[in-house]
Enzyme design. Sequence first.
Site, PDB file in Angstrom:
ATOM      1  N   GLU A 149     -35.808 -49.010  71.282  1.00  0.00           N
ATOM      2  CA  GLU A 149     -34.875 -47.917  70.987  1.00  0.00           C
ATOM      3  C   GLU A 149     -33.694 -48.023  71.841  1.00  0.00           C
ATOM      4  O   GLU A 149     -33.037 -47.197  72.707  1.00  0.00           O
ATOM      5  CB  GLU A 149     -35.721 -46.672  71.941  1.00  0.00           C
ATOM      6  CG  GLU A 149     -37.286 -46.292  71.390  1.00  0.00           C
ATOM      7  CD  GLU A 149     -37.693 -45.107  71.719  1.00  0.00           C
ATOM      8  OE1 GLU A 149     -37.109 -44.567  72.848  1.00  0.00           O
ATOM      9  OE2 GLU A 149     -38.259 -44.497  71.028  1.00  0.00           O
TER      10      GLU A 149
ATOM     11  N   TYR B 211     -42.316 -39.107  67.093  1.00  0.00           N
ATOM     12  CA  TYR B 211     -43.383 -38.345  67.743  1.00  0.00           C
ATOM     13  C   TYR B 211     -43.121 -36.892  67.257  1.00  0.00           C
ATOM     14  O   TYR B 211     -42.270 -36.432  67.190  1.00  0.00           O
ATOM     15  CB  TYR B 211     -43.005 -38.382  69.247  1.00  0.00           C
ATOM     16  CG  TYR B 211     -43.185 -39.782  69.803  1.00  0.00           C
ATOM     17  CD1 TYR B 211     -44.816 -40.186  70.243  1.00  0.00           C
ATOM     18  CD2 TYR B 211     -42.284 -40.746  70.241  1.00  0.00           C
ATOM     19  CE1 TYR B 211     -44.756 -41.495  70.588  1.00  0.00           C
ATOM     20  CE2 TYR B 211     -42.438 -42.106  70.760  1.00  0.00           C
ATOM     21  CZ  TYR B 211     -43.737 -42.233  71.294  1.00  0.00           C
ATOM     22  OH  TYR B 211     -44.072 -43.541  71.485  1.00  0.00           O
TER      23      TYR B 211
ATOM     24  N   GLU C 211     -43.920 -47.054  66.832  1.00  0.00           N
ATOM     25  CA  GLU C 211     -44.305 -46.013  67.694  1.00  0.00           C
ATOM     26  C   GLU C 211     -44.706 -44.827  66.935  1.00  0.00           C
ATOM     27  O   GLU C 211     -43.382 -44.494  66.364  1.00  0.00           O
ATOM     28  CB  GLU C 211     -43.493 -45.903  68.945  1.00  0.00           C
ATOM     29  CG  GLU C 211     -43.386 -46.832  69.854  1.00  0.00           C
ATOM     30  CD  GLU C 211     -42.448 -46.399  71.177  1.00  0.00           C
ATOM     31  OE1 GLU C 211     -42.529 -45.184  71.531  1.00  0.00           O
ATOM     32  OE2 GLU C 211     -41.716 -47.505  71.759  1.00  0.00           O
TER      33      GLU C 211
ATOM     34  N   GLN D  38     -49.921 -44.069  72.424  1.00  0.00           N
ATOM     35  CA  GLN D  38     -50.450 -45.307  72.905  1.00  0.00           C
ATOM     36  C   GLN D  38     -51.960 -45.498  72.762  1.00  0.00           C
ATOM     37  O   GLN D  38     -52.530 -44.931  72.025  1.00  0.00           O
ATOM     38  CB  GLN D  38     -49.819 -45.599  74.342  1.00  0.00           C
ATOM     39  CG  GLN D  38     -48.459 -45.351  74.180  1.00  0.00           C
ATOM     40  CD  GLN D  38     -47.641 -46.009  75.460  1.00  0.00           C
ATOM     41  OE1 GLN D  38     -48.112 -46.666  76.330  1.00  0.00           O
ATOM     42  NE2 GLN D  38     -46.326 -45.824  75.828  1.00  0.00           N
TER      43      GLN D  38
HETATM   44  O1  AHR Z   1     -44.328 -44.212  74.326  1.00  0.00           O
HETATM   45  C1  AHR Z   1     -43.428 -43.610  75.335  1.00  0.00           C
HETATM   46  C2  AHR Z   1     -42.184 -43.998  75.117  1.00  0.00           C
HETATM   47  O2  AHR Z   1     -41.612 -43.356  74.113  1.00  0.00           O
HETATM   48  C3  AHR Z   1     -41.689 -45.494  74.680  1.00  0.00           C
HETATM   49  O3  AHR Z   1     -41.706 -45.972  76.014  1.00  0.00           O
HETATM   50  C4  AHR Z   1     -40.471 -45.138  74.269  1.00  0.00           C
HETATM   51  O4  AHR Z   1     -39.963 -46.297  73.337  1.00  0.00           O
HETATM   52  C5  AHR Z   1     -40.326 -43.791  73.398  1.00  0.00           C
HETATM   53  O5  AHR Z   1     -39.392 -43.013  73.671  1.00  0.00           O
END
Ligand code: AHR
Length: 495
Positions: A173, A244, A292, A346
């Site tokens: 990132e 996310y 991610e 995760q």
């Molecule tokens: O997964 C949690 C965090 O989310 C990670 O460390 C980062 O890459 C993202 O912003």
Amino acid sequence: MEKTVINLHTKFQVGKVDKRIFGGFLEHLGRAVYQGIYDQKSAKADEDGFRKDVMEALKKLNISVMRWPGGNFASGYHWLDGVGPKGKRHTVRDLAWQSIEPNQFGTDEFIELCKKMKWSPMITVNLGTGTPEEAGNWVEYCNLPPGTRYADMREENGNSNPHNVKLWCLGNEMDGLWQLGHLPAEHYSIKAQQAAKIMKDVDKSIELVVCGSCSITMPTYMEWDRVVLEYTWDFVDYISLHRYVGNHNNDTSDFLAVTNSVDKQIEEMAYACRFVQAKKRSKKMVYLCFDEWNVWYKNYESDGKGKFAPHLLEEIYNLEDALVVSGFLNSFIRHSDVVKIANIAQIVNVIAPVLTKDDDILVQSIFYPFEMVSKRRDGVSLKIGLDGPVYESPSYGQTNYIDASAILGDGKLHIFATNRHLTAKIELSVNPSDIEITSLESAEILTGTNPKAANSFEKKDTVVSKEFEEIRISNGKAVCQLPPLSFAAITFKVG
Ligand code: AHR
């Protein structure tokens, strides 16, 4: 009852499903490593300090690759801190999560864990506070035979055979202001290109992932990607995507439609790759690494307040979250031609399918769609002609009530279907035009009494997958009724 038909033809193929889309992510964050997968003090720990109950649960997910050590943590991590005799390793401050890092779990422990779990390791190098040279030295430590400094160091640490780490991420990132050592696109691109050259000079068999935009909301979205791809095209193999999502407006129908936007994000990144490929008149392609992804919006506690293994990002997942996870997986399968790697973020305690509390363990709702799809992953993704009712989502536009994907395996057809209707059953027909469904091999369904239904340490089986029996087969086709708010994974024998 409303009806949806899935029309298929075995010659209409998207691409082979890469098993690496069923990857995971383990970061030094909160209680993911310490008190999660690695806990020497736990009664559940094996002889090497890894928690047996966590490993047993995760084995069911059939995870292919594991990304480590971050995430944001990676941008301040110096790998030399985490190798050698454990008693001599220094405790350091982790500035990404304001926590204490004792360095008892480092490269060799990660590789040991990967061996136990049959995971392929995927390492993120530090391009924040670290240097390209440090990244190259890490490749030497992991992949070269003894005879030079860092490979000899690995041997002295008890591993004469190389670890053979094939997949490496060029930072994390790096477009984000919160990232340690954040750089503007041109600066990051030059650093990434220098690191890539050094790393591949050390071991030309490795594959590299360059940082793409970390979110579709970034002001530099797509422009960052264009610049990074133009600079590094000849040096890298994949570009990363992160995503996310959350039910911020408490509107389940709208939330479930977010899959449309995941499709769009993938397609936009694939277009960016095509654009740069065309501009460079290049024969090679850079593919997508969605390293991610998950639902994350309920627990943003991210300040470790100088503690060791603090409770951070410990999200509790419910049925609607699990259905969104099924949507991510459907989307990756539908884009098998371009998405080659994906890592659920995760794996334990931190935004994870598995939670620990002392020596107890909880399997969360999002575990099940991943498990249901991952065990049916071998084959080729088929294009789907979907014919059925739709609804209007305020955020994501017209949305099919049924979201679906299909994989054609060896004599098998796997169908994955999510019913996003809040209250109605939908009749689903599977209609292949050039083969016949001959019998049902297996089928599971995940559903619950309401979108917020969730498992807890007190009641662990509120949202769990169950055998799905009500499937009829006749004239080479199949029909079933999908309950409202459900996800089904079905394997047919075909001939
Ligand atoms: O997964 C949690 C965090 O989310 C990670 O460390 C980062 O890459 C993202 O912003």
